[in-house]
Structures are given as C-alpha cells and as structure tokens.
Design an enzyme around this catalytic site. Sequence first.
Site, PDB file in Angstrom:
ATOM      1  CG  ASP A   1     -11.503  11.458  -1.287  1.00  0.00           C
ATOM      2  OD1 ASP A   1     -12.262  12.365  -1.694  1.00  0.00           O
ATOM      3  OD2 ASP A   1     -11.925  10.440  -0.718  1.00  0.00           O
TER       4      ASP A   1
ATOM      5  CB  CYS B   1      -4.002  11.572   0.736  1.00  0.00           C
ATOM      6  SG  CYS B   1      -4.597   9.876   0.719  1.00  0.00           S
ATOM      7  CE1 TYR B   2      -2.981   6.281  -0.188  1.00  0.00           C
ATOM      8  CE2 TYR B   2      -4.764   6.256  -1.807  1.00  0.00           C
ATOM      9  CZ  TYR B   2      -4.260   5.897  -0.567  1.00  0.00           C
ATOM     10  OH  TYR B   2      -5.028   5.166   0.295  1.00  0.00           O
TER      11      TYR B   2
ATOM     12  CG  ASP C   1     -10.005  15.803   4.568  1.00  0.00           C
ATOM     13  OD1 ASP C   1      -8.798  15.590   4.793  1.00  0.00           O
ATOM     14  OD2 ASP C   1     -10.618  15.263   3.612  1.00  0.00           O
TER      15      ASP C   1
ATOM     16  CG  HIS D   1      -7.780  14.068   1.542  1.00  0.00           C
ATOM     17  ND1 HIS D   1      -8.650  13.539   2.453  1.00  0.00           N
ATOM     18  CD2 HIS D   1      -7.288  13.021   0.829  1.00  0.00           C
ATOM     19  CE1 HIS D   1      -8.699  12.218   2.289  1.00  0.00           C
ATOM     20  NE2 HIS D   1      -7.884  11.875   1.312  1.00  0.00           N
TER      21      HIS D   1
ATOM     22  CG  ASP E   1      -7.266   9.475  -1.633  1.00  0.00           C
ATOM     23  OD1 ASP E   1      -6.919  10.663  -1.516  1.00  0.00           O
ATOM     24  OD2 ASP E   1      -7.790   8.822  -0.703  1.00  0.00           O
TER      25      ASP E   1
ATOM     26  CG  HIS F   1      -1.980   1.020   1.194  1.00  0.00           C
ATOM     27  ND1 HIS F   1      -1.742   2.347   1.461  1.00  0.00           N
ATOM     28  CD2 HIS F   1      -3.291   0.920   0.882  1.00  0.00           C
ATOM     29  CE1 HIS F   1      -2.862   3.018   1.314  1.00  0.00           C
ATOM     30  NE2 HIS F   1      -3.828   2.188   0.966  1.00  0.00           N
TER      31      HIS F   1
ATOM     32  NE  ARG G   1      -6.015  -0.790  -0.361  1.00  0.00           N
ATOM     33  CZ  ARG G   1      -6.736  -1.443   0.520  1.00  0.00           C
ATOM     34  NH1 ARG G   1      -6.559  -2.735   0.682  1.00  0.00           N
ATOM     35  NH2 ARG G   1      -7.639  -0.830   1.245  1.00  0.00           N
TER      36      ARG G   1
ATOM     37  CE  LYS H   1     -10.018   0.127  -2.503  1.00  0.00           C
ATOM     38  NZ  LYS H   1     -10.143  -0.054  -1.064  1.00  0.00           N
TER      39      LYS H   1
HETATM   40  C1  FPP Z   1       3.046   8.284   9.205  1.00  0.00           C
HETATM   41  C2  FPP Z   1       1.734   7.656   9.022  1.00  0.00           C
HETATM   42  C3  FPP Z   1       0.841   7.560  10.192  1.00  0.00           C
HETATM   43  C4  FPP Z   1       1.417   7.195   7.808  1.00  0.00           C
HETATM   44  C5  FPP Z   1       0.119   6.670   7.398  1.00  0.00           C
HETATM   45  C6  FPP Z   1       0.273   6.068   6.066  1.00  0.00           C
HETATM   46  C7  FPP Z   1      -1.043   5.709   5.410  1.00  0.00           C
HETATM   47  C8  FPP Z   1      -1.749   6.764   4.650  1.00  0.00           C
HETATM   48  C9  FPP Z   1      -1.479   4.455   5.475  1.00  0.00           C
HETATM   49  C10 FPP Z   1      -2.676   4.039   4.752  1.00  0.00           C
HETATM   50  C11 FPP Z   1      -3.477   3.035   5.513  1.00  0.00           C
HETATM   51  C12 FPP Z   1      -4.483   2.305   4.624  1.00  0.00           C
HETATM   52  C13 FPP Z   1      -4.310   0.851   4.390  1.00  0.00           C
HETATM   53  C14 FPP Z   1      -5.468   2.936   4.085  1.00  0.00           C
HETATM   54  C15 FPP Z   1      -6.439   2.264   3.186  1.00  0.00           C
HETATM   55  O1  FPP Z   1      -7.636   2.863   3.332  1.00  0.00           O
HETATM   56  P1  FPP Z   1      -8.749   2.680   2.202  1.00  0.00           P
HETATM   57  O2  FPP Z   1      -8.991   1.227   1.963  1.00  0.00           O
HETATM   58  O3  FPP Z   1      -9.898   3.532   2.619  1.00  0.00           O
HETATM   59  O4  FPP Z   1      -8.041   3.390   0.981  1.00  0.00           O
HETATM   60  P2  FPP Z   1      -7.577   2.830  -0.454  1.00  0.00           P
HETATM   61  O5  FPP Z   1      -8.788   2.356  -1.149  1.00  0.00           O
HETATM   62  O6  FPP Z   1      -6.987   4.034  -1.107  1.00  0.00           O
HETATM   63  O7  FPP Z   1      -6.549   1.753  -0.206  1.00  0.00           O
HETATM   64 ZN    ZN Z   2      -6.968   9.985   0.901  1.00  0.00          ZN
END
Ligand code: FPP
Ligand code: ZN
Length: 411
Positions: A342, A284-285, A352, A355, A282, A233, A276, A279
């Site tokens: 996002d 934030c990535y 927010d 983001h 977004d 991820h 990942r 998916k």
């Molecule tokens: C320093 C620190 C605390 C870092 C955090 C790093 C970080 C953003 C980790 C992501 C965790 C995660 C698996 C989110 C998936 O959410 P989702 O399933 O809602 O999102 P997706 O569909 O984009 O995977």
């Molecule tokens: Zn996000």
Amino acid sequence: MSFRIDQKQFFLDTYRTRNRDTLTNIDQADCEQAVEKFFQDFLKQQSNFGLKGPALYRDKHITFLLKGLRHVPRTHESLDASRPWLIYWIIQSLYLLDEQLSEAYINDICDFLQRCQHPNGGFGGGPGQIAHLAPTYAAVNALCLLRSEKAYKILNREKLSTWLETIRNPSNGSFSLHVNGESDIRATYCAASVATLCQLEDRAELFEDTAEWVASCQTYEGGFGACPGAEAHGGYSFCGYATLLLLDRESLCDRESLLRWTVNRQMTFEGGFQGRANKLVDGCYSFWVGALLPLIQAVQRKKPTRDNSDIVKNHEHLFDTIAAQEYVLLCCQVYQIGGFTDRPKVNSGGSDFYHTCYCLSGLSLFQDDGQDQTSIICGDHENKLRNTHPLFNIGPECAREAMDYYSHEKQ
Ligand SMILES: CC(C)=CCC/C(C)=C/CC/C(C)=C/COP(=O)(O)OP(=O)(O)O
Ligand SMILES: [Zn+2]
C-alpha cells in the site's frame, strides 16, 4: 536521477506515521538512520537501470506471483475464504505483465474453481463453503481471464441466476452478499458484473430498482458510500458508478460532483490516491479511484457539454498521470521480494496479492490515455503493461470473448 517528489522525506514521514502507535518514544537518530539505509538501497536498485525514470521489476513480480499461485490450494487461516480472490488477483496481475499461463496452471485453476462452485449456484471462498457474491465475482473474472471453453463451461449460469434471485432484496433492489448476509454496494456491483459477463437472460427483472438504490448511496461529498447515508469511499464509489454504467443508468447520479470528489483524492505530495478524505494514500486506490476517471471520461466523450465545447479536450489535466505512476513504481513496489504494497515500509517490506493486482491495474490505466492509443508511460517503454477494462478489471478482450461466448450459449 531526480524524482518529482522528495522521496526521502516521504519515507521518513511514512516511517514516523506508521510507528506512531507502537513506538511512543521513537529515537529520532535511529529513525533517520533506518530511513537513510532504506533510501540508499532503494537508489542503488533504481540506478542499476539508468533509464528514463523508475523501473518496473517485471521478473521479480512474475516470480512472486507464480510462487503464490502454486500455494493457493494449500492456503488456510485468514485467506481460507478468499481463494477465488487469490487466483483472480494473481492471474490478472500476470495478464497485465504479459505472462502467459501454462496449460497445467489453466487446468489446475479450472479444477479448483469448479470445486468452489456451490451446487445451488454462485461460488464460495473455497470448496464446500457457502456461495458469496465477492468470491463469485472473483471466480467469474478468473474464468474470463483464462479465455478457454473449458473455463467458460464450468459456470452454471442457470443456477447462478436462481441464486442471485435469492439474495436480491425485492423491497429496494439491493443485493445481499450471501443468504442472510449484509447488503451493500459491493454486492450490487458484483451481481451486475457477473450478470453482464455471463450474459444472464433475466437481467432486466434481476436488477429492477437496483440503479435507484445505488444512486441513493451517492453522498453530498460526491463519491458513493457502502449504503445510503454512509461516508464516501473510493472502493464503494467505483462499485457504485460501475454498477450504474453496467445497468445503463448512469444519468441517475451527479457526475460532476463525483468527478470533483474523484480528482480531489489524488494527493499533491505523494502523487498517489487516498480512499477518502483525510486518510493516507494507498496503492490499491490507483485502481478503485483511478478507474473512475476513464469511466467518467468515456461518458463525457459521448455527451457534448452545454455550450457544445468538447469537455474531453481538458481530460489530460484532470489528474497528474505521471505522478500517479511514480507513486506506484517508487512507493509501492517491493523490489526485494517482488509484488506491491500500500505504501513504503522501511523495516518490514511485505507485499501482497491484493495490492499487487490493484497497483498494476491502476498503473495500466494511468499508462493509457484511452483516447487515441497514445500511451503516457512513466519510465522506460519496458514498463508498459497490457490494458485492463475499467468496468470489470480484466483484459478488454477477455471480457468481450466471454460475453460473446455466453450470449450464444443456451442458458
Ligand atoms: C468488488 C469489491 C469487493 C470491492 C471492494 C471495494 C473496496 C476496496 C472497498 C473498501 C472498503 C473500505 C471502507 C475500506 C477502508 O479501509 P481502511 O479504513 O483500512 O482504509 P482507508 O483508510 O484507506 O479508508
Ligand atoms: Zn490498500
């Protein structure tokens, strides 16, 4: 103005995807009408600028962020345990937007963070809460962003070291997020980041075996998972690779496969990054995945390739930096109220601070090719943000000054 992506089609697709679960019988005409209205409003906003490309709504974002900062002491309910995060997300965003904080704000933030520090070391999510690595990372980053002795002095480094010892798992070198808490790669990153910024003197013992544990989180896909055996991820890949760099053990991972995984997270249709495989994109990535690229490139630049050709010559082709900027500016900015989200929302346009911070941080990295100070800016030069350090995600000079201060302070 012409956009690289079919913006209208993108809004329409997003609208359909978002409503798939809630509206089983979505009326096609209503949906298209809503998207059309949203799109016309959007175009009107953008054409007010008549510039080279999409505009950054700097003033709106600053107003949104300052209003949020004023409310942090009164934050409750779901964000009650994330108040150092709120401060960090907001002041990192203001830093990138080149908005100077007033002395009054700096003093208030110092007082508040001081109250979040636990008497036994580390910071809690609010005053009186147990120490946790995530708000500790956020609080340390926030103190560094303030760039003042008053802020640096808040941190009790000796207690921080003692507390980190108690959450280290001596059997494998990993860390738990808090005493008796879960152990994952976020914890090792937060620990390595604060130990580096605060120049903790017992770093070598604290991180014995940690790099090997982090390297074991890299999966067959190329990215890193939260713990050994978990799915790769973007958030965890950033934590994993950054930790290896902070511990100077980058050679333990398979860099080529990480690079392949990373560049494949940019989606050709939207231009933004997903976290990942399979998916949604977004904003934030833009940071969590986007920061991996300059980190990997910095290592490649230092090391010649097998045939001695300079691999960095090709770096500009690793990903489409203009498309990545377009995604943040066109799809994540909430121009009505300021801040970022996002992905586009036709009906409810909420932004927010999380983001906002990571969209701006990613945008800042995309604008800077890191090589010879030549910036590749999408839109007018007015869109230019300040630089961020891809390992810590604070201004590079904020990191340098803090490390300089703490390396001279007696622990
Ligand atoms: C320093 C620190 C605390 C870092 C955090 C790093 C970080 C953003 C980790 C992501 C965790 C995660 C698996 C989110 C998936 O959410 P989702 O399933 O809602 O999102 P997706 O569909 O984009 O995977
Ligand atoms: Zn996000």
